[in-house]
Design a protein around this motif. Structure first.
Motif, PDB file in Angstrom:
ATOM      1  N   GLN A   1       0.835  -1.202   0.000  1.00 49.20           N
ATOM      2  CA  GLN A   1       0.000   0.000   0.000  1.00 49.20           C
ATOM      3  C   GLN A   1       0.873   1.255   0.000  1.00 49.20           C
ATOM      4  N   MET A   2       1.949   1.235   0.767  1.00 53.04           N
ATOM      5  CA  MET A   2       2.850   2.383   0.809  1.00 53.04           C
ATOM      6  C   MET A   2       3.522   2.601  -0.543  1.00 53.04           C
ATOM      7  N   VAL A   3       3.951   1.519  -1.197  1.00 55.94           N
ATOM      8  CA  VAL A   3       4.563   1.639  -2.519  1.00 55.94           C
ATOM      9  C   VAL A   3       3.554   2.190  -3.515  1.00 55.94           C
ATOM     10  N   MET A   4       2.327   1.683  -3.461  1.00 56.27           N
ATOM     11  CA  MET A   4       1.291   2.153  -4.375  1.00 56.27           C
ATOM     12  C   MET A   4       0.998   3.639  -4.159  1.00 56.27           C
ATOM     13  N   GLN A   5       0.868   4.054  -2.906  1.00 59.42           N
ATOM     14  CA  GLN A   5       0.590   5.465  -2.629  1.00 59.42           C
ATOM     15  C   GLN A   5       1.738   6.347  -3.098  1.00 59.42           C
ATOM     16  N   ASN A   6       2.971   5.885  -2.927  1.00 57.40           N
ATOM     17  CA  ASN A   6       4.112   6.669  -3.377  1.00 57.40           C
ATOM     18  C   ASN A   6       4.128   6.766  -4.896  1.00 57.40           C
ATOM     19  N   GLN A   7       3.816   5.676  -5.587  1.00 54.27           N
ATOM     20  CA  GLN A   7       3.755   5.728  -7.040  1.00 54.27           C
ATOM     21  C   GLN A   7       2.654   6.668  -7.510  1.00 54.27           C
ATOM     22  N   MET A   8       1.521   6.674  -6.850  1.00 56.67           N
ATOM     23  CA  MET A   8       0.437   7.596  -7.207  1.00 56.67           C
ATOM     24  C   MET A   8       0.871   9.041  -6.981  1.00 56.67           C
ATOM     25  N   ARG A   9       1.558   9.297  -5.878  1.00 57.37           N
ATOM     26  CA  ARG A   9       2.053  10.642  -5.599  1.00 57.37           C
ATOM     27  C   ARG A   9       3.043  11.075  -6.674  1.00 57.37           C
ATOM     28  N   GLU A  10       3.952  10.182  -7.059  1.00 57.20           N
ATOM     29  CA  GLU A  10       4.932  10.507  -8.097  1.00 57.20           C
ATOM     30  C   GLU A  10       4.243  10.802  -9.427  1.00 57.20           C
ATOM     31  N   ARG A  11       3.223  10.033  -9.753  1.00 53.38           N
ATOM     32  CA  ARG A  11       2.504  10.259 -11.004  1.00 53.38           C
ATOM     33  C   ARG A  11       1.773  11.590 -10.983  1.00 53.38           C
ATOM     34  N   GLN A  12       1.194  11.947  -9.842  1.00 49.92           N
ATOM     35  CA  GLN A  12       0.503  13.228  -9.737  1.00 49.92           C
ATOM     36  C   GLN A  12       1.487  14.384  -9.870  1.00 49.92           C
ATOM     37  N   MET A  13       2.647  14.258  -9.240  1.00 50.17           N
ATOM     38  CA  MET A  13       3.663  15.303  -9.355  1.00 50.17           C
ATOM     39  C   MET A  13       4.153  15.418 -10.801  1.00 50.17           C
ATOM     40  N   ALA A  14       4.348  14.287 -11.468  1.00 52.54           N
ATOM     41  CA  ALA A  14       4.778  14.316 -12.873  1.00 52.54           C
ATOM     42  C   ALA A  14       3.728  15.005 -13.734  1.00 52.54           C
ATOM     43  N   MET A  15       2.461  14.744 -13.452  1.00 55.22           N
ATOM     44  CA  MET A  15       1.391  15.409 -14.202  1.00 55.22           C
ATOM     45  C   MET A  15       1.414  16.915 -13.959  1.00 55.22           C
ATOM     46  N   GLN A  16       1.661  17.336 -12.730  1.00 58.67           N
ATOM     47  CA  GLN A  16       1.712  18.769 -12.440  1.00 58.67           C
ATOM     48  C   GLN A  16       2.864  19.441 -13.182  1.00 58.67           C
ATOM     49  N   VAL A  17       4.038  18.808 -13.176  1.00 53.54           N
ATOM     50  CA  VAL A  17       5.190  19.382 -13.870  1.00 53.54           C
ATOM     51  C   VAL A  17       4.921  19.415 -15.371  1.00 53.54           C
ATOM     52  N   ALA A  18       4.348  18.334 -15.907  1.00 51.71           N
ATOM     53  CA  ALA A  18       4.026  18.297 -17.345  1.00 51.71           C
ATOM     54  C   ALA A  18       3.012  19.376 -17.694  1.00 51.71           C
ATOM     55  N   TRP A  19       2.009  19.580 -16.830  1.00 53.09           N
ATOM     56  CA  TRP A  19       1.017  20.628 -17.073  1.00 53.09           C
ATOM     57  C   TRP A  19       1.685  21.997 -17.070  1.00 53.09           C
ATOM     58  N   SER A  20       2.596  22.234 -16.125  1.00 54.91           N
ATOM     59  CA  SER A  20       3.303  23.516 -16.067  1.00 54.91           C
ATOM     60  C   SER A  20       4.104  23.755 -17.331  1.00 54.91           C
TER      61      SER A  20
ATOM     62  N   LYS B   1       4.396  26.785 -22.656  1.00 48.74           N
ATOM     63  CA  LYS B   1       4.483  26.941 -24.110  1.00 48.74           C
ATOM     64  C   LYS B   1       3.466  27.969 -24.595  1.00 48.74           C
ATOM     65  N   TYR B   2       2.231  27.834 -24.112  1.00 48.79           N
ATOM     66  CA  TYR B   2       1.183  28.762 -24.537  1.00 48.79           C
ATOM     67  C   TYR B   2       1.416  30.158 -23.967  1.00 48.79           C
TER      68      TYR B   2
ATOM     69  N   LEU C   1       4.473  37.524 -28.080  1.00 50.67           N
ATOM     70  CA  LEU C   1       3.673  38.355 -28.986  1.00 50.67           C
ATOM     71  C   LEU C   1       3.278  39.677 -28.323  1.00 50.67           C
ATOM     72  N   ALA C   2       2.882  39.620 -27.052  1.00 53.22           N
ATOM     73  CA  ALA C   2       2.487  40.837 -26.345  1.00 53.22           C
ATOM     74  C   ALA C   2       3.674  41.783 -26.193  1.00 53.22           C
ATOM     75  N   THR C   3       4.838  41.252 -25.868  1.00 58.00           N
ATOM     76  CA  THR C   3       6.031  42.090 -25.692  1.00 58.00           C
ATOM     77  C   THR C   3       6.432  42.751 -27.005  1.00 58.00           C
ATOM     78  N   VAL C   4       6.438  41.964 -28.067  1.00 60.02           N
ATOM     79  CA  VAL C   4       6.797  42.525 -29.378  1.00 60.02           C
ATOM     80  C   VAL C   4       5.770  43.578 -29.784  1.00 60.02           C
ATOM     81  N   GLY C   5       4.493  43.247 -29.646  1.00 59.28           N
ATOM     82  CA  GLY C   5       3.439  44.190 -30.028  1.00 59.28           C
ATOM     83  C   GLY C   5       3.477  45.467 -29.220  1.00 59.28           C
TER      84      GLY C   5
ATOM     85  N   TYR D   1       7.706  33.171 -13.084  1.00 63.30           N
ATOM     86  CA  TYR D   1       7.119  32.158 -12.204  1.00 63.30           C
ATOM     87  C   TYR D   1       6.842  30.870 -12.970  1.00 63.30           C
ATOM     88  N   GLN D   2       6.287  30.991 -14.167  1.00 66.78           N
ATOM     89  CA  GLN D   2       5.966  29.810 -14.963  1.00 66.78           C
ATOM     90  C   GLN D   2       7.231  29.051 -15.372  1.00 66.78           C
TER      91      GLN D   2
END
Length: 149
Positions: free
Chosen positions: A31-50, A55-56, A63-67, A93-94
């Motif tokens: 259970q501890m290994v599973m919870q840690n793997q879930m935590r790692e996956r959630q953190m990876a998703m957060q970093v990937a989302w960031s 990019k956007y 574009l705003a700076t140039v304009g 920050y991003q």
């Protein structure tokens, strides 16, 4: 005869207890290994989302700076450059969130809070106990049976 049977039953009972303890430990470790793997996956998703958001936002910021810079130069109005400052802070920050050390600083702060300001982490009414959960469950079940009548 009864003594030998009792002794044999005690040995079997002790083996059964050890087996159950071993199984409980294995289950807890899994259970501890599973919870840690879930935590790692959630953190990876957060970093990937960031990183994806960066990019956007990076495209928008560029574009705003140039304009704004072109507009400020053409119209000779330097106040048009003012929005670049707050947009630049957001961009920094991003970038820090996606590729920098923000996560390490946040983790360090969290560890500091857990060691020095642990009282801030207390739940209202304390940690739930079996008795408090049972009391709430009984109250709901009696309420449901009352509403059915």
């Amino acid at each position: 005869m009864g003594f030998l049977l009792s002794k044999s039953m005690d040995a079997n009972f002790k083996k059964q207890q050890e087996f159950m303890l071993h199984n409980a430990r294995l289950q807890m470790e899994r259970q501890m290994v599973m919870q840690n793997q879930m935590r790692e996956r959630q953190m990876a998703m957060q970093v990937a989302w960031s990183r994806e958001f960066l990019k956007y936002y990076g495209t928008f910021f560029t574009l705003a700076t140039v304009g704004l810079t072109v507009g400020a130069i053409k119209r000779r109005k330097p106040f048009l450059l003012a929005p670049i400052v707050p947009l630049g802070f957001i961009m920094a920050y991003q970038v820090d969130s996606a590729y920098g050390t923000l996560i390490y600083r946040v983790r360090g702060e969290a560890e500091s809070i857990m060691t020095s300001d642990h009282d801030r982490l207390d739940l209202p009414h304390g940690t739930p106990t079996f008795e408090s959960i049972e009391k709430a469950r009984r109250a709901r079940s009696s309420l449901a049976s009352f509403l059915e009548k």
